[in-house]
Design a protein around this motif. Sequence first.
Motif, mmCIF file in Angstrom:
data_model
loop_
_atom_site.group_PDB
_atom_site.id
_atom_site.type_symbol
_atom_site.label_atom_id
_atom_site.label_comp_id
_atom_site.label_asym_id
_atom_site.label_seq_id
_atom_site.Cartn_x
_atom_site.Cartn_y
_atom_site.Cartn_z
ATOM 1 N N ASP A 88 76.854 50.758 38.120
ATOM 2 C CA ASP A 88 77.859 49.506 38.459
ATOM 3 C C ASP A 88 77.382 48.507 38.206
ATOM 4 O OD1 ASP A 88 80.192 50.561 40.107
ATOM 5 O OD2 ASP A 88 78.933 50.184 41.921
ATOM 6 N N ARG A 89 76.139 48.375 37.646
ATOM 7 C CA ARG A 89 75.580 46.695 36.887
ATOM 8 C C ARG A 89 76.233 46.796 36.168
ATOM 9 N NH1 ARG A 89 69.695 48.123 37.770
ATOM 10 N NH2 ARG A 89 69.066 47.576 35.604
ATOM 11 N N LEU A 90 76.237 47.509 35.606
ATOM 12 C CA LEU A 90 76.774 47.888 33.373
ATOM 13 C C LEU A 90 78.253 47.419 34.022
ATOM 14 C CD1 LEU A 90 76.193 48.840 30.133
ATOM 15 C CD2 LEU A 90 76.689 51.270 30.875
ATOM 16 N N ARG A 91 79.209 47.625 34.774
ATOM 17 C CA ARG A 91 80.332 47.476 34.400
ATOM 18 C C ARG A 91 80.563 46.371 35.227
ATOM 19 N NH1 ARG A 91 80.857 52.509 37.939
ATOM 20 N NH2 ARG A 91 81.718 54.392 36.572
ATOM 21 N N ARG A 92 79.262 46.016 35.762
ATOM 22 C CA ARG A 92 79.457 44.365 36.119
ATOM 23 C C ARG A 92 79.529 43.706 35.482
ATOM 24 N NH1 ARG A 92 78.795 46.268 41.137
ATOM 25 N NH2 ARG A 92 76.584 45.311 40.732
ATOM 26 N N ALA A 93 78.695 44.156 34.132
ATOM 27 C CA ALA A 93 77.419 42.921 33.185
ATOM 28 C C ALA A 93 78.681 41.830 33.190
ATOM 29 C CB ALA A 93 76.843 43.360 32.314
ATOM 30 N N GLY B 296 87.002 45.682 29.744
ATOM 31 C CA GLY B 296 87.930 46.586 29.679
ATOM 32 C C GLY B 296 86.853 47.843 28.949
ATOM 33 N N GLN B 297 86.209 47.182 27.974
ATOM 34 C CA GLN B 297 86.023 48.613 27.361
ATOM 35 C C GLN B 297 84.709 49.017 27.838
ATOM 36 O OE1 GLN B 297 85.815 46.398 22.805
ATOM 37 N NE2 GLN B 297 87.472 48.251 22.964
#
Length: 110
Positions: free
Chosen positions: A47-52, A83-84
């Motif tokens: 999730d940290r990566l998704r929200r970066a 999105g990517q």
Amino acid sequence: MAAPPPPGALPPPLDSAAAAKLSPNEQPNPAYRQLYQAYADAYGSIDRLRRALDPAHRTLNGTDAWLGPEARQWGGQLDTQRGQLQKAADRILWDIYERLSATQRTIARV
């Protein structure tokens, strides 16, 4: 693409008590243990990566600091990159999950 199931949906690596019950020809697969741990670690932190890119998105859309066609163009690129990034995060999890699902918990004792 949605995220794969959580690590708890897969059988955990064999602990020493379960390993003691295996036939003399079997042993726990160390690759399964490593993949399971990698999946649990990735699942817990993805999730940290998704929200970066979320802070940049909030800043751009939450203030009047930058207005105009360049801001809209950059904002569109930011949305595309967000999105990517989210798709890539899910792909990372799916890759580990698929590899883990295809790995046996035990292997032949050599």
